[in-house]
Write an enzyme that holds these catalytic residues in place. Structure first.
Site, PDB file in Angstrom:
ATOM      1  N   LEU A   1      37.740  -0.514  -3.615  1.00 16.20           N
ATOM      2  CA  LEU A   1      39.054  -1.142  -3.506  1.00 16.20           C
ATOM      3  C   LEU A   1      39.022  -2.587  -3.992  1.00 16.20           C
ATOM      4  CD1 LEU A   1      40.035   0.284  -0.014  1.00 16.20           C
ATOM      5  CD2 LEU A   1      41.280   0.743  -2.139  1.00 16.20           C
TER       6      LEU A   1
ATOM      7  N   ALA B   1      30.496  -0.208   2.854  1.00 19.87           N
ATOM      8  CA  ALA B   1      31.361   0.979   2.839  1.00 19.87           C
ATOM      9  C   ALA B   1      31.873   1.108   1.416  1.00 19.87           C
ATOM     10  CB  ALA B   1      32.523   0.834   3.815  1.00 19.87           C
ATOM     11  N   SER B   2      31.523   2.203   0.767  1.00 23.19           N
ATOM     12  CA  SER B   2      31.782   2.295  -0.671  1.00 23.19           C
ATOM     13  C   SER B   2      33.266   2.299  -1.004  1.00 23.19           C
ATOM     14  CB  SER B   2      31.088   3.522  -1.264  1.00 23.19           C
ATOM     15  OG  SER B   2      31.510   4.710  -0.644  1.00 23.19           O
ATOM     16  N   ASP B   3      34.113   2.778  -0.101  1.00 23.75           N
ATOM     17  CA  ASP B   3      35.543   2.717  -0.415  1.00 23.75           C
ATOM     18  C   ASP B   3      36.026   1.273  -0.447  1.00 23.75           C
ATOM     19  OD1 ASP B   3      35.412   2.429   2.411  1.00 23.75           O
ATOM     20  OD2 ASP B   3      37.474   3.154   2.620  1.00 23.75           O
ATOM     21  N   GLY B   4      35.524   0.444   0.480  1.00 23.45           N
ATOM     22  CA  GLY B   4      35.886  -0.963   0.458  1.00 23.45           C
ATOM     23  C   GLY B   4      35.434  -1.638  -0.819  1.00 23.45           C
TER      24      GLY B   4
END
Length: 328
Positions: free
Chosen positions: A105, A99-102
């Site tokens: 982050l 998951a690119s947001d993870g």
């Protein structure tokens, strides 16, 4: 003396919130438990907590969080991270996608930690993850530079699926400062342009949790999800505010929420037919509303007794965003 006491009170409140967060959601080995989802873990949660550890100057917790993430979620094939971990499954990582947001982050937290505590290895690891994100998740489609939600499954050839809550503008800005790569600034510019084009989805003029970007540059609600501004998209105004509290891209959220009293604001809205949630914002969702509306006297790092992982994370991230602006 009064000024010093005030500063101490703010810091004490932040530390109390972080201590409560750790005791409720962080296992001894550094795994963050999603208490509203059978205690599974996500790269999102690991990244959230790593950021909060930096902001609370808690290197010991940061190291535990990072080591668990690195040991259990690293994908050696692409330099990214498996997005979901189920401790009760025979194979805790069934889905090998990221998951690119993870990923963003985690890389952002490592960058901030490396700079705060002068740790070269944190910076090195952040740089590596950033390069992998660009290589595996960033693409040009429909005339825009975009970050796909994951390396697999979101490029449908005639369109790509985007999650606007993955547009992590303040992280991208820090990556641009660190690496001097133009791609990060291009993602920021095109991300804001795409958010502006989402104003015509419905009367609310709000973006969606999931959006399809067509080859001609047009946008439409993604067909596999309800056309809602909901629990994903609530992060969009937080990340915009964190990037620029004066951004005009905050105006649609402010206009929509101004139509409701604070404690009677629906938790989500279907932007196509204007159906609103039968229950109201509370916890971290309400904190995002307060920040966006400038009602900062309502902000706090204190967690409610029954607050789940996601709500608590949003509340403390809002607090971090707000405190970062007060320090500048």
């Amino acid at each position: 003396m009064m000024i010093l006491l005030g500063m101490f009170s703010v810091q004490a409140a932040a530390n109390d919130g972080w201590s409560s967060y750790k005791s409720r959601f962080m296992a001894a080995d550094g795994r963050i438990k999603d208490t509203a989802n059978n205690n599974v873990s996500h790269t999102e949660g690991q990244g959230f907590a790593m950021l909060l550890a930096v902001d609370n100057n808690d290197r010991q917790s940061f190291d535990r969080l990072w080591q668990w993430t690195r040991s259990h979620l690293s994908n050696a094939q692409n330099g990214l991270f498996y997005w979901r971990y189920n401790p009760d499954a025979s194979d805790p990582i069934v889905d090998k996608n990221n998951a690119s947001d993870g990923d963003v982050l985690i890389a952002w937290a490592l960058l901030r930690a490396g700079e705060k505590w002068n740790v070269a290895d944190y910076l090195k690891q952040s740089d590596k993850i950033q390069r992998s994100i660009v290589s595996r998740n960033v693409t040009t489609f429909g005339g825009y530079s975009v970050m796909l939600p994951g390396a697999q499954g979101f490029n449908k050839t005639s369109y790509v699926v985007l999650n606007p809550s993955y547009f992590l503008f303040p992280a991208w800005r820090d990556f641009a400062r660190r690496s001097h790569l133009k791609v990060w600034n291009q993602l920021i510019e095109d991300g804001f342009t795409l958010l502006g084009k989402m104003n015509n989805f419905g009367r609310s003029a709000l973006p969606l949790d999931w959006v399809a970007l067509n080859a001609d540059g047009s946008l439409a609600p993604a067909i596999a999800w309800p056309p809602r501004f909901s629990y994903d998209a609530i992060r969009i105004p937080l990340y915009i505010w964190w990037y620029d509290p004066q951004s005009l891209r905050l105006v649609p959220f402010q206009h929509y929420w101004a139509g409701y009293s604070r404690l009677q604001t629906p938790a989500w809205i279907n932007v196509s037919n204007n159906e609103a949630a039968p229950y109201n914002m509370d916890g971290g969702l309400l904190a995002v509303r307060d920040l966006t509306m400038g009602d900062t006297a309502q902000l706090s790092s204190s967690l409610d007794a029954q607050e789940n992982y996601y709500s608590a994370s949003l509340r403390l991230l809002v607090w971090s965003a707000w405190q970062s602006r007060q320090a500048n």
